[in-house]
Motif scaffolding. Structure first.
Motif, mmCIF file in Angstrom:
data_model
loop_
_atom_site.group_PDB
_atom_site.id
_atom_site.type_symbol
_atom_site.label_atom_id
_atom_site.label_comp_id
_atom_site.label_asym_id
_atom_site.label_seq_id
_atom_site.Cartn_x
_atom_site.Cartn_y
_atom_site.Cartn_z
ATOM 1 N N GLY A 174 -3.565 6.031 -3.691
ATOM 2 C CA GLY A 174 -2.560 7.239 -3.835
ATOM 3 C C GLY A 174 -2.158 7.323 -5.426
ATOM 4 O O GLY A 174 -2.805 6.632 -6.216
ATOM 5 N N PRO A 175 -0.926 8.037 -5.637
ATOM 6 C CA PRO A 175 -0.252 7.890 -6.723
ATOM 7 C C PRO A 175 -0.016 6.808 -7.605
ATOM 8 O O PRO A 175 0.226 5.587 -6.880
ATOM 9 C CB PRO A 175 1.112 8.604 -6.534
ATOM 10 N N ALA A 176 -0.379 6.659 -8.697
ATOM 11 C CA ALA A 176 -0.352 5.195 -9.455
ATOM 12 C C ALA A 176 1.070 4.847 -9.799
ATOM 13 O O ALA A 176 1.318 3.807 -10.249
ATOM 14 C CB ALA A 176 -0.894 5.374 -11.040
ATOM 15 N N ASP A 177 1.909 5.580 -9.513
ATOM 16 C CA ASP A 177 3.692 5.214 -9.761
ATOM 17 C C ASP A 177 4.285 4.813 -8.569
ATOM 18 O O ASP A 177 5.499 4.776 -8.532
ATOM 19 C CB ASP A 177 4.217 6.368 -10.234
ATOM 20 N N ARG A 178 3.530 4.356 -7.353
ATOM 21 C CA ARG A 178 4.233 3.864 -6.403
ATOM 22 C C ARG A 178 5.064 2.723 -6.580
ATOM 23 O O ARG A 178 4.746 1.909 -7.779
ATOM 24 C CB ARG A 178 3.187 3.468 -5.378
ATOM 25 N N THR A 179 6.403 2.146 -6.137
ATOM 26 C CA THR A 179 7.072 1.428 -6.378
ATOM 27 C C THR A 179 7.322 0.333 -4.824
ATOM 28 O O THR A 179 7.158 0.974 -3.995
ATOM 29 C CB THR A 179 8.627 1.838 -6.990
ATOM 30 N N PRO A 180 8.148 -0.597 -5.075
ATOM 31 C CA PRO A 180 8.470 -1.451 -3.759
ATOM 32 C C PRO A 180 9.491 -0.464 -3.092
ATOM 33 O O PRO A 180 9.695 -0.559 -1.857
ATOM 34 C CB PRO A 180 9.084 -2.433 -4.463
ATOM 35 N N GLU A 181 10.289 0.650 -3.687
ATOM 36 C CA GLU A 181 11.124 1.487 -2.961
ATOM 37 C C GLU A 181 10.336 2.264 -1.886
ATOM 38 O O GLU A 181 10.975 2.746 -1.078
ATOM 39 C CB GLU A 181 12.039 2.099 -4.002
ATOM 40 N N ASP A 182 9.100 2.827 -2.389
ATOM 41 C CA ASP A 182 8.272 3.374 -1.589
ATOM 42 C C ASP A 182 7.732 3.020 -0.419
ATOM 43 O O ASP A 182 7.719 3.353 0.924
ATOM 44 C CB ASP A 182 7.014 4.276 -2.523
ATOM 45 N N LEU A 183 7.425 1.382 -0.707
ATOM 46 C CA LEU A 183 7.150 0.611 0.560
ATOM 47 C C LEU A 183 8.320 0.593 1.515
ATOM 48 O O LEU A 183 8.099 0.660 2.696
ATOM 49 C CB LEU A 183 6.796 -0.579 -0.033
ATOM 50 N N GLN A 184 9.575 0.434 1.208
ATOM 51 C CA GLN A 184 10.557 0.480 1.805
ATOM 52 C C GLN A 184 10.955 1.845 2.651
ATOM 53 O O GLN A 184 11.182 1.751 3.871
ATOM 54 C CB GLN A 184 11.853 -0.090 1.026
ATOM 55 N N ARG A 185 10.642 2.857 1.885
ATOM 56 C CA ARG A 185 10.881 4.263 2.606
ATOM 57 C C ARG A 185 9.619 4.229 3.511
ATOM 58 O O ARG A 185 10.066 5.098 4.644
ATOM 59 C CB ARG A 185 10.697 5.036 1.337
ATOM 60 N N LEU A 186 8.365 3.800 3.382
ATOM 61 C CA LEU A 186 7.450 4.298 4.504
ATOM 62 C C LEU A 186 7.308 3.380 5.080
ATOM 63 O O LEU A 186 6.351 3.485 6.275
ATOM 64 C CB LEU A 186 6.288 4.167 3.351
ATOM 65 N N ARG A 187 8.223 2.167 5.334
ATOM 66 C CA ARG A 187 7.864 1.039 6.553
ATOM 67 C C ARG A 187 7.722 1.303 7.633
ATOM 68 O O ARG A 187 7.310 1.062 8.911
ATOM 69 C CB ARG A 187 8.791 -0.075 6.174
ATOM 70 N N PRO A 188 8.737 2.682 8.326
ATOM 71 C CA PRO A 188 8.645 3.122 9.610
ATOM 72 C C PRO A 188 7.199 3.588 9.830
ATOM 73 O O PRO A 188 6.897 3.557 11.164
ATOM 74 C CB PRO A 188 9.573 4.298 9.714
ATOM 75 N N LEU A 189 6.439 4.086 8.897
ATOM 76 C CA LEU A 189 5.301 4.314 9.393
ATOM 77 C C LEU A 189 4.014 3.312 10.040
ATOM 78 O O LEU A 189 3.654 3.592 10.714
ATOM 79 C CB LEU A 189 4.432 5.220 8.282
ATOM 80 N N ALA A 190 4.375 2.185 9.028
ATOM 81 C CA ALA A 190 3.538 1.226 9.383
ATOM 82 C C ALA A 190 4.084 0.562 10.812
ATOM 83 O O ALA A 190 3.159 0.302 11.777
ATOM 84 C CB ALA A 190 3.897 -0.066 8.368
ATOM 85 N N LYS A 191 5.085 0.536 11.120
ATOM 86 C CA LYS A 191 5.772 0.010 12.457
ATOM 87 C C LYS A 191 5.210 1.049 13.517
ATOM 88 O O LYS A 191 4.825 0.601 14.729
ATOM 89 C CB LYS A 191 7.225 -0.042 12.427
ATOM 90 N N ASN A 192 5.127 2.363 13.425
ATOM 91 C CA ASN A 192 4.482 3.306 14.206
ATOM 92 C C ASN A 192 3.043 2.906 14.694
ATOM 93 O O ASN A 192 2.601 2.859 15.635
ATOM 94 C CB ASN A 192 4.531 4.710 13.783
ATOM 95 N N VAL A 193 2.254 2.564 13.495
ATOM 96 C CA VAL A 193 0.765 2.509 13.720
ATOM 97 C C VAL A 193 0.697 1.065 14.476
ATOM 98 O O VAL A 193 0.004 1.101 15.552
ATOM 99 C CB VAL A 193 0.240 2.170 12.203
ATOM 100 N N VAL A 194 1.561 -0.016 14.136
ATOM 101 C CA VAL A 194 1.469 -1.344 14.944
ATOM 102 C C VAL A 194 1.656 -1.071 16.411
ATOM 103 O O VAL A 194 0.974 -1.670 17.180
ATOM 104 C CB VAL A 194 2.186 -2.247 14.170
ATOM 105 N N GLU A 195 3.088 -0.415 16.596
ATOM 106 C CA GLU A 195 3.400 -0.145 17.925
ATOM 107 C C GLU A 195 2.314 0.543 18.925
ATOM 108 O O GLU A 195 2.031 0.194 19.887
ATOM 109 C CB GLU A 195 4.546 0.329 18.001
ATOM 110 N N ALA A 196 1.888 1.640 18.252
ATOM 111 C CA ALA A 196 0.689 2.288 18.965
ATOM 112 C C ALA A 196 -0.578 1.620 19.276
ATOM 113 O O ALA A 196 -1.098 1.797 20.493
ATOM 114 C CB ALA A 196 0.555 3.589 17.964
ATOM 115 N N GLU A 197 -0.769 0.835 18.174
ATOM 116 C CA GLU A 197 -2.092 0.139 18.382
ATOM 117 C C GLU A 197 -1.947 -1.019 19.448
ATOM 118 O O GLU A 197 -3.057 -1.423 20.185
ATOM 119 C CB GLU A 197 -2.718 -0.470 17.160
ATOM 120 N N LEU A 198 -0.947 -1.684 19.250
ATOM 121 C CA LEU A 198 -0.472 -2.712 20.298
ATOM 122 C C LEU A 198 -0.437 -2.194 21.902
ATOM 123 O O LEU A 198 -1.047 -2.587 22.531
ATOM 124 C CB LEU A 198 0.794 -3.623 19.948
#
Length: 212
Positions: A174-198
């Protein structure tokens, strides 16, 4: 020593015995004077509570050794690290109330090594209320705590791998200017995927077991 014994409701002879067995840490010394503090008194009260619950002195000594060599709470939680988990402060006897006879020196040492437990003065700190409650619930279902902790270690390995996948996805695509703050902001999406797959994986496992 006499003042400490009086506050703890035991004899000086018993206190000396506990010191010889290394059930309490040594006092702070200033010249010929030995100073005891609230941590020593808390440990003595913990010993009394564990004896009332049927623990032996040998078992308490092993618990004390594991407790004294535990991970410091700062190392456990990570200073300044973002987290959504709520740590829980427990006395040793409160931890025993959670797990009963499963609160053995071996299991305590395994939990310390796994990073579930840390120490802060006279208290034990569990890294996560959710993990504490879940572990206790599994033990109440008859699953040995040793097996719960062994499985938790395997889950930790898979969780680290999933976190690495999501980190790479966010920061290297994706965008080249991603930062750790973006990772923190988007972490709910990761949790949603893991919960659904589990959830779907458990459905598949249950279906196979029912068919067999």
């Amino acid at each position: 020593m006499e003042e400490l014994a009086r506050e703890a409701g035991i004899t000086v002879r018993t206190l000396r015995f506990y010191r010889e067995r290394k059930l309490i840490p040594p006092p702070r010394r200033e010249g010929r004077i030995a100073w005891y503090d609230e941590d020593h008194l808390a440990r003595l009260r913990t010993i009394a509570a564990l004896l009332d619950r049927g623990h032996t002195l040998n078992g308490i000594a092993e618990l004390a050794e594991a407790f004294d060599h535990g991970r410091d709470v700062g190392d456990l939680l990570g200073l300044g690290a973002p987290t959504e988990e709520t740590p829980v402060r427990l006395s040793p006897e409160e931890l025993a109330d959670f797990f009963g006879e499963e609160a053995t020196p071996e299991n305590l040492s395994a939990a310390l090594d796994l990073g579930y437990l840390g120490t802060d003065g006279g208290e034990i700190v569990h890294v996560s209320r959710r993990l504490l409650d879940t572990s206790a619930a599994l033990v109440r279902e008859g699953i040995p705590l040793a097996d719960v902790l062994a499985t938790a270690r395997r889950v930790r390995d898979h969780a680290d791998a999933l976190a690495e996948l999501f980190t790479d996805l966010v920061l290297t695509t994706g965008p080249a200017d991603r930062t750790p703050e973006d990772l923190q902001r988007l972490r709910p999406l990761a949790k949603n995927v893991v919960e659904a797959e589990l959830s779907m994986a458990l459905d598949r496992r249950l279906s196979r077991r029912l068919e067999s």
